[in-house]
Scaffold this motif. Structure first.
Motif, short mmCIF file in Angstrom:
data_model
loop_
_atom_site.label_atom_id
_atom_site.label_comp_id
_atom_site.label_asym_id
_atom_site.label_seq_id
_atom_site.Cartn_x
_atom_site.Cartn_y
_atom_site.Cartn_z
N GLN A 47 0.83 -1.21 0.00
CA GLN A 47 0.00 0.00 0.00
C GLN A 47 0.86 1.26 0.00
O GLN A 47 0.61 2.20 -0.75
N ALA A 48 1.91 1.28 0.82
CA ALA A 48 2.79 2.44 0.86
C ALA A 48 3.50 2.63 -0.49
O ALA A 48 3.64 3.76 -0.97
N TYR A 49 3.92 1.52 -1.09
CA TYR A 49 4.58 1.60 -2.39
C TYR A 49 3.62 2.15 -3.45
O TYR A 49 3.99 3.01 -4.25
N ASP A 50 2.37 1.68 -3.43
CA ASP A 50 1.38 2.20 -4.37
C ASP A 50 1.09 3.67 -4.10
O ASP A 50 0.84 4.44 -5.04
N ASP A 51 1.13 4.09 -2.83
CA ASP A 51 0.96 5.50 -2.50
C ASP A 51 2.07 6.35 -3.11
O ASP A 51 1.83 7.45 -3.62
N VAL A 52 3.31 5.85 -3.05
CA VAL A 52 4.43 6.56 -3.66
C VAL A 52 4.23 6.64 -5.16
O VAL A 52 4.40 7.70 -5.77
N ARG A 53 3.84 5.52 -5.78
CA ARG A 53 3.61 5.51 -7.23
C ARG A 53 2.53 6.52 -7.60
O ARG A 53 2.67 7.27 -8.56
N LYS A 54 1.45 6.57 -6.82
CA LYS A 54 0.36 7.51 -7.08
C LYS A 54 0.85 8.95 -6.96
O LYS A 54 0.53 9.79 -7.80
N ALA A 55 1.67 9.23 -5.94
CA ALA A 55 2.20 10.58 -5.75
C ALA A 55 3.07 11.00 -6.93
O ALA A 55 3.16 12.19 -7.26
N LEU A 56 3.68 10.03 -7.60
CA LEU A 56 4.52 10.31 -8.77
C LEU A 56 3.73 10.31 -10.08
O LEU A 56 4.30 10.47 -11.16
N GLY A 57 2.42 10.09 -9.98
CA GLY A 57 1.58 10.10 -11.19
C GLY A 57 1.56 8.76 -11.91
O GLY A 57 1.20 8.70 -13.08
N LEU A 58 1.97 7.69 -11.22
CA LEU A 58 1.98 6.35 -11.82
C LEU A 58 0.78 5.55 -11.36
O LEU A 58 0.18 5.84 -10.32
N GLU A 59 0.44 4.53 -12.10
CA GLU A 59 -0.63 3.62 -11.70
C GLU A 59 -0.12 2.69 -10.60
O GLU A 59 1.10 2.53 -10.43
N ASN A 60 -1.06 2.06 -9.87
CA ASN A 60 -0.61 1.10 -8.87
C ASN A 60 0.10 -0.05 -9.56
O ASN A 60 -0.04 -0.27 -10.76
N LEU A 61 0.91 -0.78 -8.80
CA LEU A 61 1.78 -1.78 -9.38
C LEU A 61 1.02 -2.88 -10.09
O LEU A 61 1.40 -3.30 -11.19
N SER A 62 -0.09 -3.35 -9.52
CA SER A 62 -0.80 -4.46 -10.16
C SER A 62 -1.39 -4.04 -11.50
O SER A 62 -1.32 -4.78 -12.49
N THR A 63 -1.94 -2.85 -11.59
CA THR A 63 -2.48 -2.35 -12.87
C THR A 63 -1.37 -2.17 -13.89
O THR A 63 -1.50 -2.60 -15.04
N ALA A 64 -0.25 -1.56 -13.47
CA ALA A 64 0.87 -1.34 -14.39
C ALA A 64 1.46 -2.67 -14.85
O ALA A 64 1.83 -2.82 -16.01
N SER A 65 1.54 -3.65 -13.95
CA SER A 65 2.10 -4.96 -14.30
C SER A 65 1.23 -5.66 -15.34
O SER A 65 1.75 -6.26 -16.29
N LYS A 66 -0.10 -5.60 -15.15
CA LYS A 66 -1.01 -6.22 -16.12
C LYS A 66 -0.86 -5.58 -17.50
O LYS A 66 -0.83 -6.27 -18.51
N LYS A 67 -0.75 -4.27 -17.54
CA LYS A 67 -0.57 -3.57 -18.82
C LYS A 67 0.77 -3.95 -19.45
O LYS A 67 0.86 -4.14 -20.66
N GLY A 68 1.81 -4.06 -18.62
CA GLY A 68 3.12 -4.45 -19.11
C GLY A 68 3.12 -5.86 -19.68
O GLY A 68 3.74 -6.13 -20.72
N GLU A 69 2.42 -6.78 -19.01
CA GLU A 69 2.31 -8.15 -19.51
C GLU A 69 1.61 -8.18 -20.86
O GLU A 69 2.00 -8.93 -21.76
N LYS A 70 0.57 -7.36 -21.01
CA LYS A 70 -0.16 -7.31 -22.27
C LYS A 70 0.73 -6.78 -23.40
O LYS A 70 0.74 -7.32 -24.50
N ILE A 71 1.51 -5.75 -23.10
CA ILE A 71 2.42 -5.19 -24.11
C ILE A 71 3.46 -6.23 -24.50
O ILE A 71 3.74 -6.43 -25.69
N THR A 72 4.02 -6.92 -23.50
CA THR A 72 5.03 -7.96 -23.78
C THR A 72 4.43 -9.07 -24.62
O THR A 72 5.06 -9.56 -25.56
N SER A 73 3.22 -9.47 -24.31
CA SER A 73 2.54 -10.52 -25.07
C SER A 73 2.35 -10.10 -26.52
O SER A 73 2.59 -10.88 -27.44
N ASN A 74 1.91 -8.85 -26.73
CA ASN A 74 1.72 -8.34 -28.09
C ASN A 74 3.03 -8.31 -28.87
O ASN A 74 3.07 -8.66 -30.05
N ILE A 75 4.10 -7.92 -28.22
CA ILE A 75 5.41 -7.88 -28.87
C ILE A 75 5.85 -9.31 -29.24
O ILE A 75 6.31 -9.56 -30.36
N ASN A 76 5.67 -10.25 -28.31
CA ASN A 76 6.05 -11.63 -28.56
C ASN A 76 5.26 -12.23 -29.72
O ASN A 76 5.80 -12.98 -30.54
#
Length: 111
Positions: free
Chosen positions: A78-107
């Motif tokens: 939760q604290a890590y996601d709070d830091v990510r949010k303060a930096l304008g980033l998505e929470n880790l689980s959402t960003a990870s899912k998007k990253g997996e989808k991008i990697t899958s498309n590239i593969n």
């Protein structure tokens, strides 16, 4: 860690399309956990230089940039996601899912 003198990281940019800076870490050094960087901006004012020329007056602000991997290791999720949010980033689980989808498309395109 080097015993002769303190290693100072140097930020470089390689030519090409990537605009991501690089720090070459010597084999006997550890990765920097925190970088201190001055940002400078012209104030719009000028002062005379050594030869009487106008030199812009700069405002210098010291900033600190932390290694997100260190924060991830040492903060609860939760604290890590709070830091990510303060930096304008998505929470880790959402960003990870998007990253997996991008990697899958590239593969798929490479196959």
């Amino acid at each position: 860690m080097s015993k002769t003198k303190q290693w100072i990281p140097e930020i470089v940019y390689e030519e090409g399309e990537s605009q991501i800076p690089i720090i070459h870490v010597p084999p006997d050094e550890v990765d920097p956990k925190l970088l201190f960087i001055f940002l400078s901006r012209p104030t719009g004012e000028f002062e005379p230089g050594d030869d009487g020329e106008d030199l812009p007056v700069m405002q210098w602000d010291l900033h600190q940039y932390a290694d997100m991997a260190i924060l991830k290791e040492n903060l609860n999720s939760q604290a890590y996601d709070d830091v990510r949010k303060a930096l304008g980033l998505e929470n880790l689980s959402t960003a990870s899912k998007k990253g997996e989808k991008i990697t899958s498309n590239i593969n798929q395109k490479l196959s």
